[in-house]
Design a protein around this motif. Structure first.
Motif: not given
Lengths: 111, 112
Positions: A69-81
């Protein structure tokens, strides 16, 4: 300075589900990297984000995706675990090659 | 193919003595090396780093030595303290903000 913060700290998911992990980098750091640490192993690089773009990617399938995101925070998504996705997921932020600071990690258990 | 190797899974040292943790690497493009300490249920904590233009870097009780010709580095902890008991990871990167490549870690136990 709160350092690198990750949420949640633990979670349990069922095979086939999807999960989103979150990371806020250390203040002043614009680069965020994600790592997976399996039991008894060193952390393995998943991908790195800089200026909201995925800059580099390790040897992980497309089920692993991310966002910055613009504030440098981040997400990790994992599908079909899968059961094999059970691990400690670590976020690291940096602003120079001679340092990288890690969060406390998110322990993901897939059952 | 493991580019960063920590061949000793564990090490026991008496309190007050020197702890020496070793790390070997195979990729000659690595030019930054970092050491991390990890306690259970916590993320790795950065300890000390060294650029390939140096052969030694010191920070308090921690000293890292780099031997580029042997592709070997070591972390010295003097004197060792019980609170140093943790898993130590050696990591390397090939310039800029390239990904860190980690070894499998060495578990250090400092015995009082």
């Amino acid at each position: 300075d709160a350092g690198v913060t990750q949420s949640p700290t633990h979670l349990i998911k069922t095979r086939g589900q999807q999960v989103t992990l979150r990371c806020s980098p250390k203040s002043g750091h614009d680069t965020v990297s994600w790592y997976q640490q399996a039991l008894g192993q060193g952390p393995q690089f998943i991908f790195q984000y800089y200026e909201e773009e995925e800059r580099q990617r390790g040897n992980f399938p497309d089920r692993f995706s991310g966002h910055q995101f613009p504030n440098y925070s981040s997400e990790l998504n994992v599908n079909a675990l899968l059961l094999g996705d059970s691990a400690l997921y670590l976020c690291a932020s940096s602003s120079s090659p001679l340092e990288a600071f890690f969060g406390q990690g998110t322990r993901l258990t897939v059952v | 193919d493991q580019q960063v190797k920590q061949n000793s899974p564990s090490l026991s040292v008496q309190e007050g003595r020197i702890s020496i943790l070793n790390c070997d690497y195979t990729n000659s493009m690595f030019d930054y090396f970092l050491w991390y300490k990890k306690y259970p249920a916590e993320g790795p904590t950065f300890l000390i780093s060294i650029s390939s233009i140096k052969d030694k870097n010191e920070d308090g009780r921690f000293t890292v030595f780099l031997n580029k010709s042997a592709k070997h580095l070591s972390l010295h902890i003097v004197p060792s303290q019980p609170g140093d008991s943790a898993v130590y990871f050696c990591a390397a990167r090939a310039g800029g903000n390239t990904p860190l490549v980690f070894g499998k870690g060495t578990r250090l136990s400092v015995i009082a």
